[in-house]
Design a protein around this motif. Sequence first.
Motif, PDB file in Angstrom:
ATOM      1  N   VAL A   1       0.848  -1.194   0.000  1.00 22.11           N
ATOM      2  CA  VAL A   1       0.000   0.000   0.000  1.00 22.11           C
ATOM      3  C   VAL A   1       0.881   1.240   0.000  1.00 22.11           C
ATOM      4  O   VAL A   1       2.024   1.218   0.468  1.00 22.11           O
ATOM      5  N   VAL A   2       0.320   2.324  -0.513  1.00 18.15           N
ATOM      6  CA  VAL A   2       1.064   3.585  -0.585  1.00 18.15           C
ATOM      7  C   VAL A   2       0.176   4.734  -0.134  1.00 18.15           C
ATOM      8  O   VAL A   2      -1.055   4.674  -0.235  1.00 18.15           O
ATOM      9  N   LEU A   3       0.819   5.773   0.355  1.00 17.33           N
ATOM     10  CA  LEU A   3       0.104   7.002   0.664  1.00 17.33           C
ATOM     11  C   LEU A   3      -0.298   7.691  -0.641  1.00 17.33           C
ATOM     12  O   LEU A   3       0.393   7.577  -1.659  1.00 17.33           O
ATOM     13  N   ASP A   4      -1.385   8.424  -0.603  1.00 14.82           N
ATOM     14  CA  ASP A   4      -1.866   9.129  -1.789  1.00 14.82           C
ATOM     15  C   ASP A   4      -2.020   8.154  -2.953  1.00 14.82           C
ATOM     16  O   ASP A   4      -1.523   8.374  -4.055  1.00 14.82           O
ATOM     17  N   SER A   5      -2.711   7.057  -2.685  1.00 16.12           N
ATOM     18  CA  SER A   5      -2.821   5.975  -3.661  1.00 16.12           C
ATOM     19  C   SER A   5      -3.775   6.343  -4.789  1.00 16.12           C
ATOM     20  O   SER A   5      -4.550   7.301  -4.697  1.00 16.12           O
ATOM     21  N   THR A   6      -3.735   5.542  -5.852  1.00 19.35           N
ATOM     22  CA  THR A   6      -4.559   5.815  -7.029  1.00 19.35           C
ATOM     23  C   THR A   6      -5.798   4.942  -7.113  1.00 19.35           C
ATOM     24  O   THR A   6      -6.620   5.116  -8.004  1.00 19.35           O
ATOM     25  N   GLY A   7      -5.942   3.963  -6.206  1.00 19.89           N
ATOM     26  CA  GLY A   7      -7.100   3.080  -6.264  1.00 19.89           C
ATOM     27  C   GLY A   7      -7.285   2.332  -4.964  1.00 19.89           C
ATOM     28  O   GLY A   7      -6.413   2.352  -4.086  1.00 19.89           O
ATOM     29  N   PRO A   8      -8.431   1.671  -4.799  1.00 24.51           N
ATOM     30  CA  PRO A   8      -8.722   0.987  -3.533  1.00 24.51           C
ATOM     31  C   PRO A   8      -7.778  -0.172  -3.227  1.00 24.51           C
ATOM     32  O   PRO A   8      -7.550  -0.496  -2.059  1.00 24.51           O
ATOM     33  N   ALA A   9      -7.208  -0.820  -4.256  1.00 24.83           N
ATOM     34  CA  ALA A   9      -6.370  -1.992  -4.018  1.00 24.83           C
ATOM     35  C   ALA A   9      -5.114  -1.642  -3.234  1.00 24.83           C
ATOM     36  O   ALA A   9      -4.628  -2.450  -2.433  1.00 24.83           O
TER      37      ALA A   9
END
Length: 286
Positions: A104-112
Motif C-alpha cells: 500500500v502507498v500514501l496518496d494511492s490511485t485506487g482501492p487496491a
Amino acid sequence: MMTLRFKIYTVVAAVAIVAYLILWTLLAHAERTERVASAEFIAREMVANADVTDSYIRKEVSPLLTHIGGGNLVFIPQSAGFYAVETEGRLIGQSLPGYRLRRVVLDSTGPADTPDAWERDAIMRLRGAGGGASFSEVRPGVGVSYVAPVRMREGACATCYPSLDSAPMGVRDAFGAAHGFGRHPGEIVGATIATVPLPPPTPFFASLRFLAALVVLALALIFCLLVELFVLRPLSRIAVVAERISMGAEGVEEFDTRRPGELGALAMSFNRLRRSMESAMALVDS
C-alpha cells in the motif's frame, strides 16, 4: 488446633502450587514467544518473496511488455511489479484464510493499494521515529504483521515519479495526474505488509506443562517424606517419651542422642532433664 504436621504440609502444598504457577507462566510465555517467532518468520518470507516477484516483473517482464505495447504509449498493469504483488496478495488471501499480503502507498490511485487506518499508521511510523527500519507487531485477533518500507524509485508503484512530466504517458493516461506524484528519491511512500495468524499451540508445550506438574508434585512428596522421616517422627517419639515421663512411668527408655543437629541436642536435654527428675524423686522418697 492445627498440628505441626498439618502446618508443614499446608506450607509445602502452597509452595508447590506457587512454584507450578510460576513454571506454567514461564512455559506459557515461552510458547507464545515461539508462536510469534514462527508467524513472524513466515511473514518475513512472504515480504521477501513479494520483493523477488516485484524485481523479476520489473527486470524481466516489464521490458518485454513495454516493447510490445509500443513504448510508453500504453500502460499494461501486468508489467508493473506492484500489480504482481497485489495479485499475489489476493491469491494468498483466497487460499490461506487469515494470511494477508498487502503493498500500500500514501496518496494511492485506487482501492487496491489504499492503506487502512492501521496500515497508514504503520507507514507513518516508518517515515517518522522508526527511521525506515522494518518492524513486526502482534495484533490481537489478527496475528503478526511484518512491515517493510516501500521507497520511492521509478516503478516502485504506479505513480512513484518525482513529477507528472517524468511519468510515462501510459501511466498518466491510466491514473491521471491527481495522485502520487511529487515523490523524492528514497522517500518512504508506502509499505509491504504481510500478516500471518498465530499458529495453534503445539503438543510439546502441553507435555512440558504436564511434566512440570509431575516434577513439582514429586519434589513436594519427597520433601514431605524427608520431613516425616527426619523431623516429625523423631519429634513424635520424643513427645511420647516425654509424656510417659511426665506421668511418672518407670523404666522408660532414654532418647536416642545419636541424631545430628537440633534433634540430637533436644534429646540430650530431655535425657538430662529426666535424670534430674529421677534424682529429685529419689531424694524425696528417701
